[in-house]
Motif scaffolding. Structure first.
Motif, PDB file in Angstrom:
ATOM      1  N   ILE A  28      86.407  65.600  72.094  1.00 21.59           N
ATOM      2  CA  ILE A  28      86.688  66.317  70.853  1.00 21.59           C
ATOM      3  C   ILE A  28      86.329  65.393  69.692  1.00 21.59           C
ATOM      4  CG2 ILE A  28      88.421  67.703  69.608  1.00 21.59           C
ATOM      5  CD1 ILE A  28      88.051  68.435  72.647  1.00 21.59           C
TER       6      ILE A  28
ATOM      7  N   TYR B 161      79.995  59.518  64.939  1.00 13.65           N
ATOM      8  CA  TYR B 161      79.471  58.177  65.213  1.00 13.65           C
ATOM      9  C   TYR B 161      79.952  57.636  66.561  1.00 13.65           C
ATOM     10  CZ  TYR B 161      79.729  53.112  65.207  1.00 13.65           C
ATOM     11  OH  TYR B 161      79.686  51.809  65.599  1.00 13.65           O
ATOM     12  N   TRP B 162      81.245  57.721  66.815  1.00 12.62           N
ATOM     13  CA  TRP B 162      81.782  57.115  68.030  1.00 12.62           C
ATOM     14  C   TRP B 162      81.869  58.100  69.195  1.00 12.62           C
ATOM     15  CZ3 TRP B 162      81.378  52.672  69.855  1.00 12.62           C
ATOM     16  CH2 TRP B 162      82.234  52.174  70.833  1.00 12.62           C
ATOM     17  N   GLY B 163      82.146  59.384  68.873  1.00 15.08           N
ATOM     18  CA  GLY B 163      82.297  60.398  69.918  1.00 15.08           C
ATOM     19  C   GLY B 163      81.046  60.540  70.765  1.00 15.08           C
TER      20      GLY B 163
ATOM     21  N   CYS C 194      83.414  69.356  71.695  1.00 15.31           N
ATOM     22  CA  CYS C 194      83.882  70.188  70.581  1.00 15.31           C
ATOM     23  C   CYS C 194      83.705  69.415  69.277  1.00 15.31           C
ATOM     24  CB  CYS C 194      85.365  70.500  70.783  1.00 15.31           C
ATOM     25  SG  CYS C 194      86.123  71.212  69.310  1.00 15.31           S
TER      26      CYS C 194
ATOM     27  N   VAL D 101      84.070  70.467  64.904  1.00 16.94           N
ATOM     28  CA  VAL D 101      84.203  71.505  63.874  1.00 16.94           C
ATOM     29  C   VAL D 101      82.909  71.651  63.077  1.00 16.94           C
ATOM     30  CG1 VAL D 101      86.686  71.585  63.449  1.00 16.94           C
ATOM     31  CG2 VAL D 101      85.335  69.807  62.351  1.00 16.94           C
ATOM     32  N   ASN D 102      82.106  70.612  63.086  1.00 22.29           N
ATOM     33  CA  ASN D 102      80.818  70.667  62.402  1.00 22.29           C
ATOM     34  C   ASN D 102      79.799  71.290  63.371  1.00 22.29           C
ATOM     35  OD1 ASN D 102      78.196  70.013  61.563  1.00 22.29           O
ATOM     36  ND2 ASN D 102      78.898  68.185  60.481  1.00 22.29           N
TER      37      ASN D 102
ATOM     38  N   PRO E 248      88.486  62.098  63.341  1.00 18.47           N
ATOM     39  CA  PRO E 248      89.010  61.107  62.385  1.00 18.47           C
ATOM     40  C   PRO E 248      90.500  60.832  62.631  1.00 18.47           C
ATOM     41  CG  PRO E 248      87.640  62.734  61.280  1.00 18.47           C
ATOM     42  CD  PRO E 248      87.813  63.235  62.687  1.00 18.47           C
ATOM     43  N   SER E 249      90.893  59.573  62.479  1.00 23.69           N
ATOM     44  CA  SER E 249      92.257  59.161  62.860  1.00 23.69           C
ATOM     45  C   SER E 249      93.375  60.011  62.245  1.00 23.69           C
ATOM     46  CB  SER E 249      92.456  57.681  62.524  1.00 23.69           C
ATOM     47  OG  SER E 249      91.424  56.941  63.108  1.00 23.69           O
TER      48      SER E 249
ATOM     49  N   THR F 299      93.619  63.007  61.935  1.00 24.66           N
ATOM     50  CA  THR F 299      93.791  64.276  62.666  1.00 24.66           C
ATOM     51  C   THR F 299      94.362  64.060  64.076  1.00 24.66           C
ATOM     52  OG1 THR F 299      91.589  64.248  63.705  1.00 24.66           O
ATOM     53  CG2 THR F 299      91.717  65.210  61.496  1.00 24.66           C
TER      54      THR F 299
ATOM     55  N   VAL G 170      96.009  66.973  66.994  1.00 23.08           N
ATOM     56  CA  VAL G 170      95.098  67.343  68.085  1.00 23.08           C
ATOM     57  C   VAL G 170      95.652  66.870  69.439  1.00 23.08           C
ATOM     58  CG1 VAL G 170      92.709  67.227  68.910  1.00 23.08           C
ATOM     59  CG2 VAL G 170      93.147  67.177  66.456  1.00 23.08           C
TER      60      VAL G 170
ATOM     61  N   LYS H 150      91.637  54.560  68.983  1.00 22.85           N
ATOM     62  CA  LYS H 150      92.508  53.785  68.113  1.00 22.85           C
ATOM     63  C   LYS H 150      92.143  54.083  66.672  1.00 22.85           C
ATOM     64  CE  LYS H 150      90.054  51.400  66.081  1.00 22.85           C
ATOM     65  NZ  LYS H 150      88.805  51.560  65.356  1.00 22.85           N
ATOM     66  N   PRO H 151      93.018  54.008  65.724  1.00 27.81           N
ATOM     67  CA  PRO H 151      94.463  53.946  65.893  1.00 27.81           C
ATOM     68  C   PRO H 151      94.966  55.293  66.414  1.00 27.81           C
ATOM     69  CG  PRO H 151      93.912  54.324  63.586  1.00 27.81           C
ATOM     70  CD  PRO H 151      92.611  54.118  64.300  1.00 27.81           C
TER      71      PRO H 151
ATOM     72  N   GLY I 216      92.694  54.156  73.031  1.00 24.47           N
ATOM     73  CA  GLY I 216      91.346  53.575  73.196  1.00 24.47           C
ATOM     74  C   GLY I 216      91.210  52.169  72.631  1.00 24.47           C
TER      75      GLY I 216
ATOM     76  N   ILE J 159      89.615  49.417  73.139  1.00 28.97           N
ATOM     77  CA  ILE J 159      88.437  49.141  73.968  1.00 28.97           C
ATOM     78  C   ILE J 159      88.252  47.669  74.334  1.00 28.97           C
ATOM     79  CG2 ILE J 159      86.924  48.933  71.933  1.00 28.97           C
ATOM     80  CD1 ILE J 159      84.765  50.376  73.574  1.00 28.97           C
TER      81      ILE J 159
ATOM     82  N   MET K  41      90.321  55.420  56.363  1.00 24.73           N
ATOM     83  CA  MET K  41      91.270  54.307  56.545  1.00 24.73           C
ATOM     84  C   MET K  41      90.576  52.999  56.182  1.00 24.73           C
ATOM     85  SD  MET K  41      91.315  54.309  60.701  1.00 24.73           S
ATOM     86  CE  MET K  41      89.773  54.595  61.563  1.00 24.73           C
TER      87      MET K  41
HETATM   88  N1  LIG Z   1      87.053  51.975  69.730  1.00 29.82           N
HETATM   89  C1  LIG Z   1      86.153  51.719  68.810  1.00 29.82           C
HETATM   90  O1  LIG Z   1      85.532  50.663  68.822  1.00 29.82           O
HETATM   91  C2  LIG Z   1      85.879  52.737  67.729  1.00 29.82           C
HETATM   92  C3  LIG Z   1      84.698  52.638  66.973  1.00 29.82           C
HETATM   93  C4  LIG Z   1      84.484  53.579  65.989  1.00 29.82           C
HETATM   94  C5  LIG Z   1      85.406  54.606  65.763  1.00 29.82           C
HETATM   95  N2  LIG Z   1      86.536  54.645  66.507  1.00 29.82           N
HETATM   96  C6  LIG Z   1      87.538  55.715  66.278  1.00 29.82           C
HETATM   97  O2  LIG Z   1      86.968  56.968  66.634  1.00 29.82           O
HETATM   98  C7  LIG Z   1      87.466  58.006  65.772  1.00 29.82           C
HETATM   99  C8  LIG Z   1      86.283  58.745  65.151  1.00 29.82           C
HETATM  100  O3  LIG Z   1      85.549  57.845  64.337  1.00 29.82           O
HETATM  101  P1  LIG Z   1      84.021  58.134  63.971  1.00 29.82           P
HETATM  102  O4  LIG Z   1      83.525  56.911  63.294  1.00 29.82           O
HETATM  103  O5  LIG Z   1      83.283  58.650  65.142  1.00 29.82           O
HETATM  104  O6  LIG Z   1      84.190  59.315  62.893  1.00 29.82           O
HETATM  105  P2  LIG Z   1      83.104  60.371  62.443  1.00 29.82           P
HETATM  106  O7  LIG Z   1      83.564  60.917  61.139  1.00 29.82           O
HETATM  107  O8  LIG Z   1      81.722  59.820  62.559  1.00 29.82           O
HETATM  108  O9  LIG Z   1      83.225  61.536  63.550  1.00 29.82           O
HETATM  109  C9  LIG Z   1      84.340  62.381  63.658  1.00 29.82           C
HETATM  110  C10 LIG Z   1      83.867  63.747  64.138  1.00 29.82           C
HETATM  111  O10 LIG Z   1      85.004  64.563  64.396  1.00 29.82           O
HETATM  112  C11 LIG Z   1      84.736  65.872  63.928  1.00 29.82           C
HETATM  113  N3  LIG Z   1      86.010  66.556  63.699  1.00 29.82           N
HETATM  114  C12 LIG Z   1      86.876  66.405  62.661  1.00 29.82           C
HETATM  115  N4  LIG Z   1      87.969  67.180  62.841  1.00 29.82           N
HETATM  116  C13 LIG Z   1      87.787  67.828  64.023  1.00 29.82           C
HETATM  117  C14 LIG Z   1      88.567  68.753  64.754  1.00 29.82           C
HETATM  118  N5  LIG Z   1      89.748  69.196  64.321  1.00 29.82           N
HETATM  119  N6  LIG Z   1      88.069  69.250  65.925  1.00 29.82           N
HETATM  120  C15 LIG Z   1      86.864  68.848  66.381  1.00 29.82           C
HETATM  121  N7  LIG Z   1      86.081  67.951  65.716  1.00 29.82           N
HETATM  122  C16 LIG Z   1      86.549  67.447  64.566  1.00 29.82           C
HETATM  123  C17 LIG Z   1      83.892  65.667  62.688  1.00 29.82           C
HETATM  124  O11 LIG Z   1      83.148  66.828  62.352  1.00 29.82           O
HETATM  125  C18 LIG Z   1      83.010  64.491  63.116  1.00 29.82           C
HETATM  126  O12 LIG Z   1      81.802  64.925  63.722  1.00 29.82           O
HETATM  127  C19 LIG Z   1      88.367  57.305  64.761  1.00 29.82           C
HETATM  128  O13 LIG Z   1      89.689  57.418  65.202  1.00 29.82           O
HETATM  129  C20 LIG Z   1      87.938  55.841  64.816  1.00 29.82           C
HETATM  130  O14 LIG Z   1      88.970  54.940  64.509  1.00 29.82           O
HETATM  131  C21 LIG Z   1      86.780  53.743  67.490  1.00 29.82           C
END
Ligand SMILES: NC(=O)c1ccc[n+]([C@@H]2O[C@H](COP(=O)([O-])OP(=O)(O)OC[C@H]3O[C@@H](n4cnc5c(N)ncnc54)[C@H](O)[C@@H]3O)[C@@H](O)[C@H]2O)c1
Length: 343
Positions: free
Chosen positions: A7, A11-13, A35, A37-38, A74-75, A77, A81, A96-97, A122, A124, A163
């Motif tokens: 979900i 960037y990270w998903g 999944c 939302v975009n 995003p954290s 949310t 979720v 994380k967080p 997570g 990691i 954050m």
């Molecule tokens: N472990 C790590 O090393 C690491 C690295 C980067 C990010 N993260 C964590 O991963 C999470 C996401 O960060 P990111 O950089 O990928 O953010 P991002 O903004 O690039 O991606 C988030 C995605 O979630 C989608 N989204 C938002 N609300 C939603 C919902 N209700 N249902 C479905 N999709 C939804 C957005 O459209 C977006 O595509 C954060 O919690 C961040 O802290 C962890």
């Protein structure tokens, strides 16, 4: 074998999707769904990785093909979720967080207990090959008594909007320092942060953790163009020191260097040089996902369970409080239990 869903595919998903697709090929995952939302993002990732997608995660809550979900939204949310998926009977790995407040993290732990769901955080870097090897050697006593740990995590780029560096990066050190020292919390924590752009998002933080016999320091910043992406760890022990470059998955470096004492007074430096420990390549994210799948299958407690996630969030919360008030935060067992920490 279970069906899984990711979900949030930003960037990270997308890395979670890619790693699960590899595990699917290796016969460890039955099916991967995603999944976001975009709509454009979901379609793009679906085309790239050949997976089914939905735009609304509600569509996955009752999906019998999906047993476990990774929350990479995003954290801010995460809380809502994660709660919905656990209430719907799914096991959850949340990035994380785990939440933006320790009270929310506690509530998620309670929901996991009540619903008998796996809740994994997570964190990691605990699955990084060099950290695993370092932890093993610290436990064997090879480094002697650990006296000091420090990390520099530098990057040059736009600060995140959701954050600051404490929750985004510092949270790694808050967890790792405690993990390596086998402690739940430091005795105390002091933080100084900087908000250059005056938007309430700190882009630089200095964290100092006092564990009594050892101290930990972390400098985290998104403002430094000097080193490229830099993230490393130095551990100073009474017998040996260790160096981990988090960007290098195949090496741990040990330094046979120590200061000799006479009646606890330093008298001589002994330096026998460095030793490079080669490590078998393993991608931390994939190791983390494999661990999650094993916990789902065996119904076992993850190494980075909800409690680990909660403790890290509590420390991050208190780090920001320390930087706001200019005061040192004391972690005292009774007050931690009651949800309050002394200042
Ligand atoms: N472990 C790590 O090393 C690491 C690295 C980067 C990010 N993260 C964590 O991963 C999470 C996401 O960060 P990111 O950089 O990928 O953010 P991002 O903004 O690039 O991606 C988030 C995605 O979630 C989608 N989204 C938002 N609300 C939603 C919902 N209700 N249902 C479905 N999709 C939804 C957005 O459209 C977006 O595509 C954060 O919690 C961040 O802290 C962890």
């Amino acid at each position: 074998m279970v069906g899984v869903a990711v979900i949030g595919t930003g960037y990270w998903g997308r890395n979670h999707i890619r790693a699960y697709k590899e595990l699917e090929k290796e016969g460890m995952v039955k099916k991967v769904k995603i999944c976001d939302v975009n709509e454009d993002q979901a379609k793009k990732m679906s085309n790239t990785y050949k997976v089914e997608y939905v735009f609304d995660f509600d569509a996955l809550l009752g999906d019998p093909e999906i047993k476990a979900v990774n929350i990479v939204t995003p954290s801010p949310t995460h809380f809502e979720v994660v709660k919905k998926f656990m209430e719907a009977g799914k096991d959850v790995l949340v990035e994380k967080p785990v939440t933006m407040s320790s009270a929310e993290a506690k509530e998620l732990i309670e929901i996991a207990d009540r619903t008998k769901r796996i809740l994994m955080a997570g964190h990691i870097f605990r699955y990084h090959p060099a950290v695993k090897e370092l932890k093993r050697r610290i436990e064997l006593g090879e480094l002697g008594e650990v006296k000091m740990l420090f990390t520099n995590r530098f990057f040059f780029g736009l600060p995140r909007k959701d954050m600051g560096v404490v929750y985004a990066l510092g949270i790694h050190e808050l967890d790792l320092f405690c993990y390596l020292l086998d402690r739940e919390f430091p005795h105390s924590l002091t933080a100084v942060t900087n908000h250059t752009f005056k938007n309430g998002i700190e882009e630089t933080a200095f964290l100092a953790l006092d564990f009594g016999e050892a101290t930990g320091y972390a400098l985290e910043s998104w403002l430094v163009p000097v080193y490229g992406k830099k993230r490393d760890l130095v551990v100073i022990g009474s017998e040996k020191c260790a160096f981990v470059d988090y960007l290098n998955l195949q090496e741990l470096t040990l330094f046979e260097a120590r200061i000799l004492t006479d009646n606890a007074v330093p008298v001589r430096v002994e330096d026998e040089g460095r030793q490079s420990i080669p490590l078998t390549y393993a991608e931390p994210l994939k190791e983390e996902l494999k661990h999650f799948l094993a916990c789902v299958k065996q119904r076992s407690k993850p190494l980075t369970d909800g409690e680990v996630g909660w403790r890290a969030v509590l420390m991050a919360e208190k780090a920001l409080e320390s930087s706001r008030t200019g005061q040192r935060i004391i972690f005292n067992h009774q007050t931690i239990k009651d949800g309050e920490v002394n200042v």
